[in-house]
Design a protein around this motif. Sequence first.
Motif, PDB file in Angstrom:
ATOM      1  N   LEU A  37       0.830  -1.201   0.000  1.00  0.00           N
ATOM      2  CA  LEU A  37       0.000   0.000   0.000  1.00  0.00           C
ATOM      3  C   LEU A  37       0.869   1.256   0.000  1.00  0.00           C
ATOM      4  O   LEU A  37       0.546   2.248  -0.664  1.00  0.00           O
ATOM      5  N   PHE A  38       1.987   1.208   0.718  1.00  0.00           N
ATOM      6  CA  PHE A  38       2.912   2.340   0.718  1.00  0.00           C
ATOM      7  C   PHE A  38       3.497   2.549  -0.677  1.00  0.00           C
ATOM      8  O   PHE A  38       3.641   3.686  -1.146  1.00  0.00           O
ATOM      9  N   ALA A  39       3.816   1.454  -1.354  1.00  0.00           N
ATOM     10  CA  ALA A  39       4.387   1.545  -2.703  1.00  0.00           C
ATOM     11  C   ALA A  39       3.411   2.179  -3.687  1.00  0.00           C
ATOM     12  O   ALA A  39       3.824   2.868  -4.623  1.00  0.00           O
ATOM     13  N   THR A  88      -0.206   4.267   9.606  1.00  0.00           N
ATOM     14  CA  THR A  88      -0.695   5.617   9.908  1.00  0.00           C
ATOM     15  C   THR A  88      -1.943   5.999   9.108  1.00  0.00           C
ATOM     16  O   THR A  88      -2.879   6.593   9.675  1.00  0.00           O
ATOM     17  N   PRO A  89      -2.022   5.695   7.808  1.00  0.00           N
ATOM     18  CA  PRO A  89      -3.229   6.094   7.061  1.00  0.00           C
ATOM     19  C   PRO A  89      -4.516   5.514   7.644  1.00  0.00           C
ATOM     20  O   PRO A  89      -5.540   6.206   7.718  1.00  0.00           O
ATOM     21  N   LEU A  90      -4.476   4.252   8.065  1.00  0.00           N
ATOM     22  CA  LEU A  90      -5.668   3.623   8.632  1.00  0.00           C
ATOM     23  C   LEU A  90      -6.048   4.282   9.956  1.00  0.00           C
ATOM     24  O   LEU A  90      -7.228   4.581  10.201  1.00  0.00           O
ATOM     25  N   LYS A  91      -5.066   4.517  10.793  1.00  0.00           N
ATOM     26  CA  LYS A  91      -5.331   5.152  12.085  1.00  0.00           C
ATOM     27  C   LYS A  91      -5.898   6.554  11.891  1.00  0.00           C
ATOM     28  O   LYS A  91      -6.847   6.957  12.575  1.00  0.00           O
ATOM     29  N   LYS A  92      -5.340   7.301  10.943  1.00  0.00           N
ATOM     30  CA  LYS A  92      -5.824   8.656  10.687  1.00  0.00           C
ATOM     31  C   LYS A  92      -7.259   8.630  10.160  1.00  0.00           C
ATOM     32  O   LYS A  92      -8.081   9.462  10.534  1.00  0.00           O
ATOM     33  N   ALA A  93      -7.563   7.674   9.287  1.00  0.00           N
ATOM     34  CA  ALA A  93      -8.917   7.590   8.725  1.00  0.00           C
ATOM     35  C   ALA A  93      -9.959   7.353   9.810  1.00  0.00           C
ATOM     36  O   ALA A  93     -11.060   7.910   9.764  1.00  0.00           O
ATOM     37  N   PHE A  94      -9.607   6.534  10.790  1.00  0.00           N
ATOM     38  CA  PHE A  94     -10.574   6.169  11.822  1.00  0.00           C
ATOM     39  C   PHE A  94     -10.502   7.039  13.074  1.00  0.00           C
ATOM     40  O   PHE A  94     -11.478   7.099  13.826  1.00  0.00           O
TER      41      PHE A  94
END
Length: 272
Positions: A37-39, A88-94
């Motif tokens: 996902l980072f890539a 981090t993206p998942l944590k930020k989204a939620f």
Amino acid sequence: MQKTFYQKELLIKAPQQRNGTANNKKDIEKIQSWLNLFAMQNPSSGTATGIDGDFGPATEKAVLNYQQFNNLSQTGIIDQALFSLLTTPLKKAFEDPITGNNLRELVLSVAKNHLKNHPFELVIHNQSNTGPWVRSYMDGNEGTDWFWCMGFVQTVLDQAASIQGKNFKTLMPLTYSCDTVGTIGLQKKMLTRYQIARTNPSIIQPADVFLLQKTPNDWFHTGIVTAIHGDVIETIEGNTNADGSHNGNAVMNRIRNFKQSKIDFFSIAPLV
């Protein structure tokens, strides 16, 4: 919030590394998923690798590349701190703070916050509709048969409603089925049929839920209405792509012509 499975996606049981004695296949797959996902967002990072649960030389190199790309110490080891950075993206989204003057504004803000964190499905073990984003929206479920558009919609409604201390399940049951929500909408007189919406677009409100109709009692895709402009609606929807597929791979901001498509609308007014 009712839908909290995402919290499990933020954790690994122990540091993972090549030939590690505490290696765990599921945790390694989670790490490999996030490296991929980072890539997608950083194509030059060199972190794309296979997702097979084996922490071999390819995964080790992907981890080293991730650490180098982010100016971190290059150990080749993923501990909880580094995994937290990956996720981090998942944590930020939620968990990012969301503001709004009313529930409709909160729904739109939550949906936009998810969108900007780039939710994307993966293909794992030859199964589409998989990966940490899908599992988070679908309460741990994933796989080719698990279409996740309704899981995304209900996550957004749940997150927004919980900010006001409300339970989204007073509006609709927890489900992954467009048919279930459409049927409930008909029973509770909260569903506006496309024929009426076409002649009276003022009925459609931002933060309402759209349902693409196959037959009068069969719906196959859903999303959040973000704006109405003449004959078209803007949406944020999951499990779609640039073509508007009901089995795509991302959360996207799309435009749909409700004067040409059979789009019914489920009102969230009772929850507002």
